[in-house]
Design a protein around this motif. Structure first.
Motif, PDB file in Angstrom:
ATOM      1  N   ALA A  24     161.388 -53.339 -13.646  1.00 57.15           N
ATOM      2  CA  ALA A  24     162.137 -54.363 -14.382  1.00 57.15           C
ATOM      3  C   ALA A  24     161.209 -55.227 -15.227  1.00 57.15           C
ATOM      4  N   VAL A  25     160.042 -55.540 -14.706  1.00 59.16           N
ATOM      5  CA  VAL A  25     159.077 -56.345 -15.469  1.00 59.16           C
ATOM      6  C   VAL A  25     158.611 -55.572 -16.701  1.00 59.16           C
ATOM      7  N   VAL A  26     158.296 -54.302 -16.532  1.00 59.34           N
ATOM      8  CA  VAL A  26     157.869 -53.487 -17.670  1.00 59.34           C
ATOM      9  C   VAL A  26     158.997 -53.385 -18.697  1.00 59.34           C
ATOM     10  N   ASP A  27     160.222 -53.164 -18.211  1.00 56.55           N
ATOM     11  CA  ASP A  27     161.363 -53.069 -19.122  1.00 56.55           C
ATOM     12  C   ASP A  27     161.625 -54.407 -19.823  1.00 56.55           C
ATOM     13  N   VAL A  39     161.570 -57.790 -24.732  1.00 58.49           N
ATOM     14  CA  VAL A  39     161.037 -58.896 -25.531  1.00 58.49           C
ATOM     15  C   VAL A  39     160.394 -58.357 -26.805  1.00 58.49           C
ATOM     16  N   GLY A  40     159.629 -57.275 -26.691  1.00 57.68           N
ATOM     17  CA  GLY A  40     159.035 -56.658 -27.872  1.00 57.68           C
ATOM     18  C   GLY A  40     160.084 -56.186 -28.857  1.00 57.68           C
ATOM     19  N   LEU A  41     161.166 -55.613 -28.343  1.00 61.00           N
ATOM     20  CA  LEU A  41     162.253 -55.162 -29.206  1.00 61.00           C
ATOM     21  C   LEU A  41     162.924 -56.334 -29.906  1.00 61.00           C
ATOM     22  N   LEU A  45     159.142 -51.436  -6.349  1.00 64.66           N
ATOM     23  CA  LEU A  45     159.191 -50.487  -7.451  1.00 64.66           C
ATOM     24  C   LEU A  45     160.229 -50.910  -8.482  1.00 64.66           C
ATOM     25  N   ILE A  46     161.383 -51.357  -8.014  1.00 63.95           N
ATOM     26  CA  ILE A  46     162.439 -51.783  -8.931  1.00 63.95           C
ATOM     27  C   ILE A  46     162.010 -53.024  -9.710  1.00 63.95           C
ATOM     28  N   VAL A  47     161.417 -53.979  -9.023  1.00 67.70           N
ATOM     29  CA  VAL A  47     160.965 -55.201  -9.707  1.00 67.70           C
ATOM     30  C   VAL A  47     159.853 -54.872 -10.700  1.00 67.70           C
ATOM     31  N   LEU A  75     161.568 -47.107 -25.812  1.00 70.15           N
ATOM     32  CA  LEU A  75     160.908 -47.521 -24.574  1.00 70.15           C
ATOM     33  C   LEU A  75     161.837 -48.370 -23.714  1.00 70.15           C
ATOM     34  N   PHE A  76     162.526 -49.321 -24.346  1.00 71.05           N
ATOM     35  CA  PHE A  76     163.474 -50.144 -23.600  1.00 71.05           C
ATOM     36  C   PHE A  76     164.623 -49.292 -23.076  1.00 71.05           C
TER      37      PHE A  76
END
Length: 131
Positions: A20-23, A28-30, A15-17, A48-49
């Motif tokens: 972390a991938v979504v974040d 990167v988008g930011l 769940l944490i990983v 979002l970040f």
């Protein structure tokens, strides 16, 4: 790590990983939005970040309060701005959990008691023809 937590811990690490991938995608988008000067995209990716970062700190702090890992993990996530620290910490904890599971599966070393040692020595003497 307790035996009850050992079944839950791999799910917690996953769940944490995953978070972390979504974040990391939001980060990167930011960064791309900041580099291109797109104020609209920054307005979308920044919250979002920020939410993802707070969620990662929350997940790791919850695990620390429940005794699954130390407070170094939420600290690592907070210092590294989220995704990098979360992935590194989860990998370290998963490896440590697997090592402790392998150690628990290994048969315990048994040492003969003094009485058993004397009996074995007497049997060896009798077998060799000695007294």
């Amino acid at each position: 790590m307790t035996s009850a937590a050992s079944g839950i811990a791999p799910r917690a690490y996953s769940l944490i990983v995953g978070a972390a991938v979504v974040d990391a995608v939001f980060l990167v988008g930011l960064l791309v939005a900041l580099a291109t000067g797109s104020d609209g995209a920054v307005g979308v990716f920044a919250p979002l970040f920020g939410f993802g970062y707070i969620y990662l700190v929350y997940l790791t702090a919850t695990g620390a309060t429940r005794g699954k890992w130390g407070w170094w993990f939420p600290g690592l996530v907070a210092i590294t701005a989220g995704p990098i620290g979360a992935v590194l910490g989860a990998r370290r904890l998963r490896a440590a959990g697997e090592a402790s599971a392998r150690a628990a599966e290994a048969p315990p070393e048994t040492h003969a008691t003094r009485k058993e040692q004397r009996k074995a020595a007497a049997a060896r003497r009798r077998a060799s023809g000695g007294r």
